[in-house]
Scaffold this motif. Structure first.
Motif, PDB file in Angstrom:
ATOM      1  N   SER A 159       0.884  -1.237  -0.036  1.00 17.02           N
ATOM      2  CA  SER A 159       0.115  -0.179   0.018  1.00 17.02           C
ATOM      3  C   SER A 159       0.833   1.286   0.032  1.00 17.02           C
ATOM      4  O   SER A 159       0.404   2.236  -0.711  1.00 17.02           O
ATOM      5  N   LEU A 160       1.917   1.370   0.781  1.00 15.41           N
ATOM      6  CA  LEU A 160       2.752   2.295   0.921  1.00 15.41           C
ATOM      7  C   LEU A 160       3.479   2.742  -0.814  1.00 15.41           C
ATOM      8  O   LEU A 160       3.658   3.691  -1.202  1.00 15.41           O
ATOM      9  N   HIS A 161       3.669   1.464  -1.150  1.00 15.92           N
ATOM     10  CA  HIS A 161       4.294   1.583  -2.687  1.00 15.92           C
ATOM     11  C   HIS A 161       3.556   2.216  -3.438  1.00 15.92           C
ATOM     12  O   HIS A 161       3.732   3.059  -4.398  1.00 15.92           O
ATOM     13  N   LYS A 162       2.248   1.823  -3.440  1.00 18.73           N
ATOM     14  CA  LYS A 162       1.290   2.362  -4.411  1.00 18.73           C
ATOM     15  C   LYS A 162       0.939   4.075  -3.977  1.00 18.73           C
ATOM     16  O   LYS A 162       1.052   4.824  -4.761  1.00 18.73           O
ATOM     17  N   ILE A 163       1.056   4.353  -2.649  1.00 20.90           N
ATOM     18  CA  ILE A 163       0.972   5.658  -2.331  1.00 20.90           C
ATOM     19  C   ILE A 163       2.022   6.490  -3.046  1.00 20.90           C
ATOM     20  O   ILE A 163       1.934   7.568  -3.294  1.00 20.90           O
ATOM     21  N   LEU A 164       3.352   5.906  -3.075  1.00 19.38           N
ATOM     22  CA  LEU A 164       4.415   6.544  -3.745  1.00 19.38           C
ATOM     23  C   LEU A 164       4.480   6.597  -4.947  1.00 19.38           C
ATOM     24  O   LEU A 164       5.331   6.848  -5.818  1.00 19.38           O
ATOM     25  N   GLY A 165       3.307   5.983  -5.791  1.00 18.23           N
ATOM     26  CA  GLY A 165       3.397   6.113  -7.274  1.00 18.23           C
ATOM     27  C   GLY A 165       3.271   4.804  -7.844  1.00 18.23           C
ATOM     28  O   GLY A 165       3.200   4.515  -9.101  1.00 18.23           O
ATOM     29  N   GLY A 166       3.837   3.632  -7.287  1.00 18.96           N
ATOM     30  CA  GLY A 166       3.992   2.459  -7.946  1.00 18.96           C
ATOM     31  C   GLY A 166       5.289   2.429  -8.681  1.00 18.96           C
ATOM     32  O   GLY A 166       5.229   1.504  -9.419  1.00 18.96           O
TER      33      GLY A 166
ATOM     34  N   SER B 114      22.290   2.083  -6.028  1.00 16.88           N
ATOM     35  CA  SER B 114      20.918   2.387  -5.187  1.00 16.88           C
ATOM     36  C   SER B 114      21.328   3.431  -4.220  1.00 16.88           C
ATOM     37  O   SER B 114      22.499   3.250  -3.604  1.00 16.88           O
ATOM     38  N   ARG B 115      20.443   3.766  -3.536  1.00 14.97           N
ATOM     39  CA  ARG B 115      20.489   4.902  -2.566  1.00 14.97           C
ATOM     40  C   ARG B 115      19.207   5.054  -1.755  1.00 14.97           C
ATOM     41  O   ARG B 115      18.128   4.885  -2.149  1.00 14.97           O
ATOM     42  N   ARG B 116      19.330   5.311  -0.770  1.00 16.61           N
ATOM     43  CA  ARG B 116      18.180   5.558   0.431  1.00 16.61           C
ATOM     44  C   ARG B 116      17.706   7.127   0.055  1.00 16.61           C
ATOM     45  O   ARG B 116      18.502   8.016  -0.066  1.00 16.61           O
ATOM     46  N   VAL B 117      16.334   7.112  -0.108  1.00 18.08           N
ATOM     47  CA  VAL B 117      15.581   8.771  -0.338  1.00 18.08           C
ATOM     48  C   VAL B 117      15.849   9.431   1.122  1.00 18.08           C
ATOM     49  O   VAL B 117      15.767   8.704   2.265  1.00 18.08           O
ATOM     50  N   PRO B 118      16.566  10.594   1.043  1.00 20.37           N
ATOM     51  CA  PRO B 118      16.747  11.165   2.481  1.00 20.37           C
ATOM     52  C   PRO B 118      15.394  11.313   3.316  1.00 20.37           C
ATOM     53  O   PRO B 118      14.201  11.269   2.428  1.00 20.37           O
ATOM     54  N   ALA B 119      15.478  11.337   4.478  1.00 24.58           N
ATOM     55  CA  ALA B 119      14.374  11.514   5.424  1.00 24.58           C
ATOM     56  C   ALA B 119      13.553  12.633   5.118  1.00 24.58           C
ATOM     57  O   ALA B 119      12.183  12.445   5.185  1.00 24.58           O
ATOM     58  N   THR B 120      14.107  13.960   5.028  1.00 26.56           N
ATOM     59  CA  THR B 120      13.314  14.983   4.966  1.00 26.56           C
ATOM     60  C   THR B 120      12.674  15.127   3.335  1.00 26.56           C
ATOM     61  O   THR B 120      11.458  15.557   3.399  1.00 26.56           O
ATOM     62  N   THR B 121      13.133  14.333   2.542  1.00 27.39           N
ATOM     63  CA  THR B 121      12.358  14.510   1.250  1.00 27.39           C
ATOM     64  C   THR B 121      11.222  13.550   1.207  1.00 27.39           C
ATOM     65  O   THR B 121      10.030  13.750   0.686  1.00 27.39           O
ATOM     66  N   LEU B 122      11.320  12.552   1.720  1.00 27.60           N
ATOM     67  CA  LEU B 122      10.313  11.379   1.870  1.00 27.60           C
ATOM     68  C   LEU B 122       9.278  11.922   2.659  1.00 27.60           C
ATOM     69  O   LEU B 122       8.081  11.780   2.492  1.00 27.60           O
ATOM     70  N   TYR B 123       9.624  12.597   4.076  1.00 27.44           N
ATOM     71  CA  TYR B 123       8.586  13.206   4.856  1.00 27.44           C
ATOM     72  C   TYR B 123       7.933  14.304   4.300  1.00 27.44           C
ATOM     73  O   TYR B 123       6.577  14.366   4.212  1.00 27.44           O
ATOM     74  N   ALA B 124       8.499  15.222   3.459  1.00 31.71           N
ATOM     75  CA  ALA B 124       7.986  16.323   2.750  1.00 31.71           C
ATOM     76  C   ALA B 124       6.936  15.805   1.387  1.00 31.71           C
ATOM     77  O   ALA B 124       5.734  16.086   1.514  1.00 31.71           O
ATOM     78  N   HIS B 125       7.026  14.530   1.040  1.00 31.20           N
ATOM     79  CA  HIS B 125       6.187  13.864  -0.015  1.00 31.20           C
ATOM     80  C   HIS B 125       5.031  13.248   0.899  1.00 31.20           C
ATOM     81  O   HIS B 125       3.876  13.419   0.387  1.00 31.20           O
ATOM     82  N   PHE B 126       5.221  12.781   2.016  1.00 38.00           N
ATOM     83  CA  PHE B 126       3.991  12.163   2.865  1.00 38.00           C
ATOM     84  C   PHE B 126       3.152  13.461   3.371  1.00 38.00           C
ATOM     85  O   PHE B 126       1.956  13.385   3.700  1.00 38.00           O
ATOM     86  N   GLU B 127       3.736  14.703   3.564  1.00 42.03           N
ATOM     87  CA  GLU B 127       2.989  15.847   3.938  1.00 42.03           C
ATOM     88  C   GLU B 127       2.234  16.274   3.178  1.00 42.03           C
ATOM     89  O   GLU B 127       1.272  17.519   3.176  1.00 42.03           O
ATOM     90  N   GLN B 128       2.183  16.153   1.902  1.00 37.22           N
ATOM     91  CA  GLN B 128       1.314  16.757   0.554  1.00 37.22           C
ATOM     92  C   GLN B 128      -0.162  16.171   1.116  1.00 37.22           C
ATOM     93  O   GLN B 128      -0.346  15.169   1.555  1.00 37.22           O
ATOM     94  N   ALA B 129      -1.060  17.056   0.544  1.00 36.11           N
ATOM     95  CA  ALA B 129      -2.394  16.809   0.892  1.00 36.11           C
ATOM     96  C   ALA B 129      -2.967  15.551   0.561  1.00 36.11           C
ATOM     97  O   ALA B 129      -3.687  15.132   1.164  1.00 36.11           O
ATOM     98  N   ASN B 130      -2.821  15.367  -0.892  1.00 36.70           N
ATOM     99  CA  ASN B 130      -3.541  13.944  -1.152  1.00 36.70           C
ATOM    100  C   ASN B 130      -2.643  12.814  -0.719  1.00 36.70           C
ATOM    101  O   ASN B 130      -3.362  11.644  -0.325  1.00 36.70           O
ATOM    102  N   ILE B 131      -1.408  12.930  -0.528  1.00 38.20           N
ATOM    103  CA  ILE B 131      -0.591  11.711   0.289  1.00 38.20           C
ATOM    104  C   ILE B 131      -0.948  11.709   1.462  1.00 38.20           C
ATOM    105  O   ILE B 131      -1.117  10.513   2.147  1.00 38.20           O
ATOM    106  N   LYS B 132      -1.250  12.463   2.151  1.00 37.71           N
ATOM    107  CA  LYS B 132      -1.746  12.542   3.833  1.00 37.71           C
ATOM    108  C   LYS B 132      -3.006  12.084   3.852  1.00 37.71           C
ATOM    109  O   LYS B 132      -3.094  11.011   4.665  1.00 37.71           O
ATOM    110  N   SER B 133      -3.786  12.300   2.942  1.00 38.85           N
ATOM    111  CA  SER B 133      -5.362  11.808   3.205  1.00 38.85           C
ATOM    112  C   SER B 133      -5.064  10.231   2.940  1.00 38.85           C
ATOM    113  O   SER B 133      -5.827   9.451   3.586  1.00 38.85           O
TER     114      SER B 133
END
Length: 500
Positions: free
Chosen positions: A205-212, A246-265
């Protein structure tokens, strides 16, 4: 005088607005109030005419509770921790360390609060003074409404108001994760068992929220239970590039993405009540936090909390407002204690299993030693036979003759009655005797059940009482016989005198 869990501060001390935005606006504490700290004499009348206020102290800090982060109780947020209240967090650059200017609404709120506490004009007579003291008590307690003017709405007192004295300072563990680690915390309103049983569906489900996106992979770092049937899930996202790296997505970048209105809902539909990036604080940020006391917390108490910090390198003081926050920290502490006990039980089981494995291994080692000894003897016998066949037909050489002489000498010494053979025979006989007597003693040993032993004691006691009773009867009979004999002895001389 003020309701306070720490040392009382002087009246009129200004509390500058700190980074902890969750504890009220910038205000100045003025006027006496009830105190839970050391008793002081103010020289002024109390709430209803008392001349002084005597209290008792709860210390200047409230324990050394540690957590997994600085906690969202820091107001605008520094990352998740088990000692923070669950509220929405912002990034570190969005006003956390800045000093926000007061808005006109905040200024009016301060003026209305000051009027309700010092000079209400609701009744226009001496009852306004009693109303002011009542408003002060409500403000110190952190609940109720303060009426002060007929034309203005009353002031709502909450525990976040700067005059509330039910405040203390605890300590939380500062996060040590870097932004490159990409750790983001999601708090679910579900039990840990449900999360673990549906962990794969949650990752999908989280992978789908990130756009798949196929180049992104969601990974779960850890799952931890929290009070009130909530669960903390720590995730990170790995991004693969076309060249294979490969690399890990920075925490601040991932958190900012989760804080978007549609992602947050979408996260809220999954049951996420809180999300935050877990990153460490820079030395400048820690210094800024420590220099500015939180809004509503006395600077003296804040300074004392910094002095009492048991580990300034790892812990940071955080304010606790109200008994609900104190209860929540207690629940978290109980939860951590249970987790530690569970871990100790697992370690104990592992140690028991290792001890069993060690016993089995030692037995196998002893068995292999015996087998090695037997194989060594067989090898020696083979070498002897081979040497005999090789030397057959040859005369005895000088060195062999010397060895034969030495072996004969040793054999004679061993066979001498007073030497090693006699002593060995004596020791062997003693060992056989000890084994024989030990076996006899082992056969003669017996055990009596506790209930049977108790019954035997009771029976012997009754027998002893019967014997005692019988002995007393015999003694009485002997006394009677002595009396009869004495009477007979006295009557015989009298009869002799009559017949003489």
């Amino acid at each position: 005088m003020a309701f306070n869990f720490g040392a009382t501060a002087g009246a009129g001390t200004a509390n500058p607005t700190g980074a902890f935005g969750g504890f009220g606006t910038t205000t100045t504490t003025a006027g006496p109030a009830f105190s839970f700290s050391a008793p002081t004499n103010t020289g002024t009348s109390g709430l209803f005419g008392a001349t002084q206020n005597k209290g008792f102290g709860f210390g200047t800090s409230f324990g050394t509770g540690t957590g997994t982060g600085l906690g969202s109780g820091l107001g605008t947020g520094l990352g998740f921790g088990c000692f923070g209240t669950q509220q929405q967090q912002t990034t570190l650059g969005s006003g956390l360390f800045s000093q926000p200017a007061q808005t006109p609404a905040q200024s009016n709120q301060l003026i209305n609060t000051a009027s309700a506490l010092s000079a209400p004009t609701l009744l226009g007579d001496e009852r306004d003074a009693i109303l002011a003291k009542w408003n002060q008590l409500q403000a110190f307690w952190g609940t109720g409404k303060g009426y002060f003017n007929n034309n203005i709405a009353p002031v709502e007192f909450t525990q976040e108001n700067p005059f509330c004295r039910f405040k203390a300072v605890g300590y939380s563990l500062m996060p040590n994760n870097k932004d490159e680690d990409g750790l983001v915390v999601l708090v679910f309103n579900r039990k840990e068992t449900d999360i673990r049983s549906q962990q794969q569906q949650l990752v999908e489900s989280l992978h789908k929220i990130l756009g798949g996106n196929q180049t992104l992979t969601v990974n779960v770092e850890g799952v931890k239970t929290m009070p009130d049937d909530q669960t903390e899930v720590i995730i990170y996202v790995v991004e693969r590039s076309p060249n294979g790296t490969s690399r890990r997505v920075p925490a601040t970048t991932l958190y900012a993405h989760f804080e978007q209105a549609n992602i947050k809902s979408s996260l809220q539909q999954l049951g996420v009540s809180l999300s935050m990036a877990r990153t460490e604080l820079s030395p400048a940020q820690v210094k800024q936090l420590l220099q500015n006391p939180p809004a509503g917390v006395d600077p003296i108490i804040w300074e004392q909390a910094k002095v009492d910090n048991p580990d300034p390198d790892k812990l940071i003081p955080v304010p606790m407002v109200g008994f609900k926050e104190l209860l929540r920290r207690l629940k978290v502490q109980d939860q951590m204690t249970k987790q530690h006990q569970t871990r100790l039980d697992i370690i104990s089981e592992d140690i028991s299993e290792l001890q069993k494995n060690q016993t089995t291994t030692m037995a196998k080692i002893a068995q292999y030693k015996r087998k090695l000894m037997a194989l060594s003897h067989r090898t020696l016998q083979v070498l002897i036979k081979q040497e005999i066949q090789r030397k057959s037909g040859y005369a005895i050489q000088a060195d062999e003759e010397q060895l034969r002489v030495q072996l004969d000498t040793i054999q004679c010494e061993l066979n001498a009655p007073t030497q090693f053979k006699g002593r060995l025979n004596e020791l062997m006989s003693q060992i056989r005797m000890q084994n024989h007597f030990g076996a006899v003693r082992a056969e003669e040993r017996y055990y009596i059940d506790a209930d049977l032993l108790r019954e035997i004691k009771q029976h012997l006691k009754q027998q002893q009482e019967g014997l005692s009773h019988l002995i007393s009867i015999i003694k009485d009979d002997l006394e009677d016989i002595k009396l009869v004999e004495h009477g007979l002895n006295e009557s015989i001389p009298i009869r002799g005198g009559v017949f003489s």
